[in-house]
Design a protein around this motif. Structure first.
Motif, PDB file in Angstrom:
ATOM      1  N   VAL A 146      40.963  34.964  23.671  1.00  0.00           N
ATOM      2  CA  VAL A 146      42.080  35.578  24.392  1.00  0.00           C
ATOM      3  C   VAL A 146      41.743  35.747  25.866  1.00  0.00           C
ATOM      4  N   GLN A 147      40.482  36.101  26.174  1.00  0.00           N
ATOM      5  CA  GLN A 147      40.085  36.225  27.580  1.00  0.00           C
ATOM      6  C   GLN A 147      40.129  34.869  28.289  1.00  0.00           C
ATOM      7  N   ASP A 148      39.673  33.829  27.603  1.00  0.00           N
ATOM      8  CA  ASP A 148      39.762  32.485  28.197  1.00  0.00           C
ATOM      9  C   ASP A 148      41.218  32.079  28.428  1.00  0.00           C
ATOM     10  N   LEU A 149      42.093  32.420  27.469  1.00  0.00           N
ATOM     11  CA  LEU A 149      43.520  32.134  27.644  1.00  0.00           C
ATOM     12  C   LEU A 149      44.080  32.885  28.843  1.00  0.00           C
ATOM     13  N   LEU A 150      43.666  34.146  29.008  1.00  0.00           N
ATOM     14  CA  LEU A 150      44.115  34.927  30.155  1.00  0.00           C
ATOM     15  C   LEU A 150      43.642  34.305  31.467  1.00  0.00           C
ATOM     16  N   VAL A 151      42.408  33.826  31.504  1.00  0.00           N
ATOM     17  CA  VAL A 151      41.866  33.208  32.720  1.00  0.00           C
ATOM     18  C   VAL A 151      42.671  31.970  33.092  1.00  0.00           C
ATOM     19  N   ARG A 152      42.989  31.134  32.109  1.00  0.00           N
ATOM     20  CA  ARG A 152      43.723  29.893  32.408  1.00  0.00           C
ATOM     21  C   ARG A 152      45.162  30.190  32.832  1.00  0.00           C
ATOM     22  N   LEU A 153      45.818  31.139  32.143  1.00  0.00           N
ATOM     23  CA  LEU A 153      47.184  31.492  32.524  1.00  0.00           C
ATOM     24  C   LEU A 153      47.231  32.102  33.924  1.00  0.00           C
ATOM     25  N   VAL A 180      38.738  32.625  45.168  1.00  0.00           N
ATOM     26  CA  VAL A 180      37.842  33.283  44.223  1.00  0.00           C
ATOM     27  C   VAL A 180      37.758  32.446  42.957  1.00  0.00           C
ATOM     28  N   GLY A 181      36.527  32.206  42.477  1.00  0.00           N
ATOM     29  CA  GLY A 181      36.362  31.536  41.192  1.00  0.00           C
ATOM     30  C   GLY A 181      36.631  32.512  40.059  1.00  0.00           C
ATOM     31  N   MET A 182      37.632  32.221  39.244  1.00  0.00           N
ATOM     32  CA  MET A 182      38.059  33.169  38.227  1.00  0.00           C
ATOM     33  C   MET A 182      37.238  32.984  36.952  1.00  0.00           C
ATOM     34  N   ASN A 183      36.783  34.106  36.367  1.00  0.00           N
ATOM     35  CA  ASN A 183      36.045  34.093  35.111  1.00  0.00           C
ATOM     36  C   ASN A 183      36.358  35.354  34.330  1.00  0.00           C
ATOM     37  N   ARG A 184      35.671  35.554  33.223  1.00  0.00           N
ATOM     38  CA  ARG A 184      35.954  36.719  32.378  1.00  0.00           C
ATOM     39  C   ARG A 184      35.594  38.035  33.073  1.00  0.00           C
ATOM     40  N   ASP A 185      34.665  38.020  34.026  1.00  0.00           N
ATOM     41  CA  ASP A 185      34.209  39.261  34.660  1.00  0.00           C
ATOM     42  C   ASP A 185      35.201  39.781  35.699  1.00  0.00           C
ATOM     43  N   ASN A 186      35.792  38.905  36.474  1.00  0.00           N
ATOM     44  CA  ASN A 186      36.680  39.358  37.548  1.00  0.00           C
ATOM     45  C   ASN A 186      38.165  39.142  37.234  1.00  0.00           C
ATOM     46  N   VAL A 187      38.486  38.710  35.993  1.00  0.00           N
ATOM     47  CA  VAL A 187      39.878  38.423  35.678  1.00  0.00           C
ATOM     48  C   VAL A 187      40.729  39.687  35.696  1.00  0.00           C
ATOM     49  N   SER A 188      40.141  40.836  35.341  1.00  0.00           N
ATOM     50  CA  SER A 188      40.918  42.083  35.320  1.00  0.00           C
ATOM     51  C   SER A 188      41.338  42.487  36.726  1.00  0.00           C
ATOM     52  N   GLU A 189      40.420  42.374  37.683  1.00  0.00           N
ATOM     53  CA  GLU A 189      40.739  42.728  39.069  1.00  0.00           C
ATOM     54  C   GLU A 189      41.802  41.787  39.639  1.00  0.00           C
ATOM     55  N   ILE A 190      41.663  40.494  39.387  1.00  0.00           N
ATOM     56  CA  ILE A 190      42.635  39.531  39.925  1.00  0.00           C
ATOM     57  C   ILE A 190      43.996  39.733  39.257  1.00  0.00           C
TER      58      ILE A 190
END
Length: 364
Positions: A146-153, A180-190
């Motif tokens: 689900v986190q990977d799906l969130l990153v791609r969306l 910014v390179g998006m990943n599981r760590d910074n996806v919440s902030e973005i």
């Protein structure tokens, strides 16, 4: 005497003149009556045509109104055949609420339809409902999916449709979102910055300032995914895919109408030909039956020297084609039939029932 004769002649001429005038007046009156009658009949015909036209227009208007009323949707409570709604069982294994599950359905259906346009692989990148539910509940490895799906969306949404013009979308370190390179760590902030730029301050954006995405409730996480889906529905790639499919369907409908028009023309032509064939076929059949019963052509008898058999050259119409064959002359009575040999009968029968073979034999 002469005076009397002159008076009488004058009286006779006067009477004739009066009669002529009366006859002329009568003719004029008769002609006027006929003219009036003709005009009255014309007026009656015009009135009758006008009434018929008005009746046709009124009937057409009523038909259009009836068709319009029939096309209007009826309320369920207004239907005559009321049927009880079926009792649908609950989906096995479902623990999410109704609104949360509806958001999950929106996400899965959108990715299955437009995932290819956004670069998703429909077999591996699109999770099913069970994995999505487990990921929202933070169970097992589904949470990472689900986190990977969130990153791609979110990556696709940041690129297109992007942020509002003039909004300073920067992280806490001062970097722009596009850099910014998006990943599981910074996806919440973005995600917090993107949602605040698109829809302003909300309860979820305020919560994302202090808590990570996976720390929220399943309803909040499903609503965030549905928000990204609604934003991606306005992206250029999705809109172009919709336009492409619309053009494709319009082309298919046009081709269908063209094929249906050609088929209708062919049906009409075939129906006309079939009707003519039926009528002409019946006539040919009667002629063939008549030809098989009694010969229809004139007879030209030729006797061979010393031969008692009569060779009759007859033109017989078989299937519309004239065929020369030997056939006995029925005018000579049964005695001639008795005198014929099989050699004279067989060619005639073969010419009647096998016209093609007989014509080939004659050519040979």
């Amino acid at each position: 005497m002469r005076m009397e004769k002159g008076l009488r002649a004058q009286q006779i001429l006067e009477a004739k003149r009066i009669k002529k005038e009366e006859a002329a007046k009568a003719k004029l009156l008769e002609a006027e009556k006929r003219k009036q009658e003709k005009e009255r009949s014309k007026q009656e015909k015009r009135d009758e045509k006008r009434l018929k036209k008005e009746l046709k227009l009124e009937q057409r208007r009523l038909e259009l109104e009836i068709a319009k009323e029939l096309k209007k949707p009826n309320e369920d409570m207004c239907l005559a055949d009321q049927k009880p709604l079926p009792e649908l069982p609950r989906i096995p294994g479902l623990v999410l609420s109704g609104s949360t599950f509806s958001n999950c359905l929106i996400v899965v259906q959108f990715l299955r339809v437009f995932g290819k346009a956004l670069g998703f692989n429909g077999n591996t990148d699109v999770p099913d409902l069970s994995i999505l539910q487990e990921g929202l509940l933070n169970l097992g490895d589904s949470m990472a999916e689900v986190q990977d799906l969130l990153v791609r969306l979110l990556s696709a949404a940041v690129c297109d449709p992007g942020l509002i013009t003039g909004y300073k979308a920067e992280t806490a370190l001062g970097e722009h979102l596009l850099n910014v390179g998006m990943n599981r760590d910074n996806v919440s902030e973005i995600l917090q910055i993107f949602m605040e730029a698109r829809c302003g301050q909300t309860e979820l954006t305020e919560s994302l300032r202090t808590k990570a995405f996976q720390a929220h409730t399943p309803a909040q996480k499903a609503s965030a995914l549905a928000f990204l889906i609604s934003e991606l529905a306005c992206s250029r790639r999705v809109v172009s895919e919709i336009d492409k499919n619309t053009d494709y369907m319009s082309n298919l409908r046009r081709d269908k109408w063209m094929v249906e028009g050609k088929l209708s023309k062919l049906r009409i032509i075939y129906a006309k030909k079939a009707g003519k064939r039926d009528t002409s076929g019946g006539i040919d059949l009667g002629e063939e039956q008549h030809a098989s019963a009694t010969p229809t052509a004139g007879y030209k008898r030729r006797r061979k020297g010393g031969d008692s058999d009569a060779d009759v050259s007859q033109s017989i119409s078989v299937g519309g084609n004239p065929v020369k064959s030997k056939f006995p002359d029925t005018s000579q009575g049964p005695a001639l039939y008795a005198g014929l040999s099989n050699r004279a009968v067989r060619p005639a029968m073969s010419a009647l029932f096998y016209p093609c073979s007989s014509s080939k034999n004659q050519e040979n």
